[in-house]
Motif scaffolding. Structure first.
Motif, mmCIF file in Angstrom:
data_model
loop_
_atom_site.group_PDB
_atom_site.id
_atom_site.type_symbol
_atom_site.label_atom_id
_atom_site.label_comp_id
_atom_site.label_asym_id
_atom_site.label_seq_id
_atom_site.Cartn_x
_atom_site.Cartn_y
_atom_site.Cartn_z
ATOM 1 N N PRO A 164 1.152 1.918 -10.329
ATOM 2 C CA PRO A 164 1.101 0.691 -9.532
ATOM 3 C C PRO A 164 1.315 -0.584 -10.337
ATOM 4 C CG PRO A 164 -1.088 1.679 -9.711
ATOM 5 C CD PRO A 164 -0.118 2.673 -10.230
ATOM 6 N N ALA A 175 1.907 5.256 -2.341
ATOM 7 C CA ALA A 175 1.515 6.426 -3.124
ATOM 8 C C ALA A 175 2.023 6.391 -4.557
ATOM 9 C CB ALA A 175 2.036 7.691 -2.435
ATOM 10 N N ALA A 176 2.504 5.234 -5.026
ATOM 11 C CA ALA A 176 3.023 5.174 -6.390
ATOM 12 C C ALA A 176 1.906 5.431 -7.400
ATOM 13 C CB ALA A 176 3.658 3.824 -6.658
ATOM 14 N N LYS A 177 2.180 6.246 -8.412
ATOM 15 C CA LYS A 177 1.154 6.534 -9.418
ATOM 16 C C LYS A 177 1.276 5.622 -10.634
ATOM 17 C CE LYS A 177 3.734 10.267 -11.706
ATOM 18 N NZ LYS A 177 3.654 11.642 -12.193
ATOM 19 N N ARG A 193 6.241 10.574 -7.655
ATOM 20 C CA ARG A 193 5.557 9.316 -7.353
ATOM 21 C C ARG A 193 5.616 8.313 -8.502
ATOM 22 N NH1 ARG A 193 -0.196 11.119 -5.436
ATOM 23 N NH2 ARG A 193 -0.630 8.922 -5.911
ATOM 24 N N SER A 239 -4.473 6.217 -12.485
ATOM 25 C CA SER A 239 -4.228 6.597 -11.097
ATOM 26 C C SER A 239 -4.726 8.004 -10.840
ATOM 27 C CB SER A 239 -2.727 6.526 -10.769
ATOM 28 O OG SER A 239 -2.269 5.194 -10.774
ATOM 29 N N GLY A 280 -5.982 2.502 -9.366
ATOM 30 C CA GLY A 280 -4.822 2.282 -8.508
ATOM 31 C C GLY A 280 -4.849 0.992 -7.724
ATOM 32 N N GLU A 302 -2.934 1.880 -4.461
ATOM 33 C CA GLU A 302 -2.550 3.284 -4.334
ATOM 34 C C GLU A 302 -3.515 4.000 -3.404
ATOM 35 O OE1 GLU A 302 -1.757 6.895 -7.448
ATOM 36 O OE2 GLU A 302 -3.647 5.828 -7.558
ATOM 37 N N TYR A 358 0.866 -1.184 0.000
ATOM 38 C CA TYR A 358 0.000 0.000 0.000
ATOM 39 C C TYR A 358 0.905 1.237 0.000
ATOM 40 C CZ TYR A 358 -3.679 -3.250 1.442
ATOM 41 O OH TYR A 358 -4.560 -4.297 1.501
ATOM 42 N N ASP A 401 10.483 0.803 -1.500
ATOM 43 C CA ASP A 401 9.358 -0.034 -1.927
ATOM 44 C C ASP A 401 9.766 -1.505 -1.925
ATOM 45 O OD1 ASP A 401 7.665 2.189 -2.426
ATOM 46 O OD2 ASP A 401 8.588 2.483 -4.379
ATOM 47 N N GLY A 430 -1.065 3.721 -15.283
ATOM 48 C CA GLY A 430 -1.098 4.729 -14.236
ATOM 49 C C GLY A 430 -1.297 6.125 -14.769
#
Length: 583
Positions: free
Chosen positions: A16, A12-14, A48, A285, A315, A38, A10, A55, A325
């Motif tokens: 995913p 904040a990557a845009k 992001r 995203s 996301g 996301e 889980y 990660d 994304g």
């Protein structure tokens, strides 16, 4: 989750799905055994769009310890370790004729990449080289980038990567040409603009795996509209009067081309359930750009219902197998057109079922507020999408040879990006004692092709302007002579506040829809920031009366004081020369 052998991340990557695939390869797992979700964390702006070492490490720790692991980054760590950007040093030159028409441009620049290359590779360098020519005819062009590794934090993309920098370089050159020839800067720009009749315009350049071919545009028309909106001639007269009275005030202008809609494809799935609710699942995203609202509007407009009945899911890699994304201003073009395609299929299926129930041809039917009605028979027979969905249940006698469910997938593919464009004009007032530059007025004129939601478009443009304002006047990550960071808190890394932001004027046009997608959409996410640095640099030159004075951004008060002193010294030297000549 050890019970089902699924690794869940889980964050904040845009991007995913891309990060899922990368982690699956690293851990030797199938893509279905790695799930990324996301969070709703707001803006992305490049930072992001990465797979960071943390990660990987947080996943590794969870696998080793067989329990959930949480990693928290504080503000100081973030400022020091997340992607940096923008540090480029350009040496540009232009050849031009006596009328100010560009004959050639050469640009050699050094890009400070930091300590190592991250997942974006040399994307910023590539975009800078490709977009420096902008909206102008440049018969001969050469660009050389020296991609350098240093002892700084690694660099990557930041809103309008390569375009913000390239626009500063190009527009500074255009201003220099105008000054050298004694021509009006708008006149020089107008003489070099690509005409609408030349579209599509092939730049004979490549970026991000795509040929640079401007899809549509009427640059002179937008320039005329921007000049009329700002009242250019009256404004110049007023600024000359104020300067004669001793004020340091000036005006800058920049014209630019943006890019968006990076392919190659995107897909969505639209489902109408037995209650009439609509679910739109996408591989896109949400990064604070109003993604869910825009996608819901496209879906609802196509289906013929209220957008508030559409629930957008994004996301989450366990809800849809494929996704790219949100990056490169691609969401509205790629995900939007994929949504349109899926909704069209659902609409066609609904009309087909309704036609058999209402004893009509699908061509005679329409969908209004979620209800299928006879187009030319008000008050005739009707049926809701909810009822149609129930008729398409697996055990429904109406199903026949149809696939069960009122649902469909939609895909959109493209080989070329879209190219929106803009004109920005700003007025700057300078305090000669403190070196503070105040933006009095700023116009953002932008042709988006087709606007999905005007309020979201304006919000994106103004938000981009504020970021550009920071990059032009105050934001700078500094190091000391030993390479130690000096901007690791928000007390040292200066951001623009509401006090520094003027009331921004926005002019959005739809004169040049893109021919590359059914909706005619281009993009807007990075248009507001693109020309801000160039405009402010030109306005400062104009205010202090020293053409070409600004060669470095941000123009902090300390640097601006130095430029003011240099302008004053030049003025004294000229006066001294004139006196000696008259003797």
């Amino acid at each position: 989750d050890g019970a089902v052998d699924v690794l869940e991340l889980y964050g904040a990557a845009k991007v995913p799905h891309r990060n899922r695939d990368g982690l699956a390869r690293m851990f030797g797992r199938s893509a279905s055994a790695v799930v990324l979700k996301e969070g709703n964390t707001g803006g992305g702006f490049g930072v992001r769009g990465e797979l960071y070492p943390e990660d990987f490490l947080v996943c590794l720790a969870a696998l080793r310890l067989r329990r959930p692991v949480k990693w928290i980054e504080d503000r100081r760590e973030h400022l020091m370790a997340a992607n940096h950007s923008r540090e480029q040093h350009h040496h540009a030159s232009a050849a031009f004729d006596a009328e100010g028409r560009i004959l050639a441009v050469e640009d050699t620049f050094y890009l400070d990449q930091g300590a190592y290359v991250r997942t974006h590779g040399a994307r910023v360098a590539e975009m800078t080289m490709a977009m420096v020519p902008g909206p102008y005819r440049v018969p001969t062009y050469r660009s050389i980038c020296h991609f350098r590794l240093t002892n700084k934090t690694p660099a990557a993309t930041y809103r309008a990567p390569g375009r913000f920098e390239g626009t500063v370089v190009r527009e500074r050159l255009i201003d220099a040409v105008a000054d050298r020839l004694g021509l009006d800067r708008v006149t020089v720009r107008r003489r070099n603009l690509i005409a609408a009749a030349e579209m599509p315009f092939d730049r004979k350049l490549r970026a991000l795996g795509s040929e640079i071919v401007y899809d549509s545009g009427d640059y002179p028309r937008l320039l005329d509209k921007a000049l009329a909106q700002i009242g250019w001639e009256a404004l110049q007269t007023e600024l000359r009067r104020r300067r004669a009275a001793g004020e340091l005030v000036g005006c800058g202008i920049a014209i630019f081309v943006e890019k968006g809609g990076l392919g190659p494809m995107d897909g969505t799935r639209v489902t109408v359930d037995a209650t009439g609710a609509v679910e739109l699942v996408t591989g896109g995203s949400a990064v604070g750009q109003g993604f869910a609202t825009a996608m819901a509007q496209i879906c609802a407009d196509t289906l013929g219902l209220d957008y508030r009945r559409v629930r957008v899911v994004s996301g989450q890699t366990d809800r849809i197998q494929y996704g790219i994304g949100a990056h490169a201003s691609r969401a509205s073009v790629m995900t939007g057109n994929a949504t349109h395609a899926a909704a069209l299929k659902v609409r066609a299926k609904a009309l087909d079922v309704a036609a058999s129930l209402l004893q009509a041809s699908p061509d005679e039917l329409d969908i209004l507020d979620g209800v299928v009605v006879h187009r030319d028979l008000p008050g005739g027979g009707s049926i809701s999408l909810a009822e149609i969905a129930r008729h398409l249940a697996p055990d429904s006698p109406m199903l026949g040879e149809r696939d069960p469910g009122l649902a469909a997938e939609g895909w959109f593919r493209t080989e070329h990006m879209t190219y929106p464009y803009g004109v920005q004009i700003g007025i700057i007032r300078i305090d000669a004692e403190t070196g503070e530059a105040t933006v009095e007025r700023f116009l953002l004129a932008y042709d988006i092709g087709r606007s999905i939601n005007p309020m979201l478009v304006e919000g994106q443009l103004v938000g981009g302007f504020v970021q550009g304002l920071g990059g032009a006047l105050c934001e700078e990550f500094r190091y000391d002579e030993h390479g130690q960071p000096l901007s690791a808190t928000l007390a040292d890394y200066a951001l623009p506040t509401a006090r520094e932001v003027p009331a921004v004027e926005v002019l959005v046009t739809e004169d040049a829809p893109s021919p590359l997608n059914p909706l005619g959409i281009k993009s807007v996410g990075e248009g507001g920031i693109n020309g801000v640095g160039a405009v402010i640099a030109a306005a400062i030159d104009d205010a202090i009366g020293l053409p070409g004075a600004v060669t470095r951004l941000p123009v902090t008060p300390q640097r601006l004081r130095t430029l003011i002193n240099a302008a004053a010294q030049r003025k004294r030297s000229l006066l001294s020369t004139e006196k000696r000549g008259s003797q």
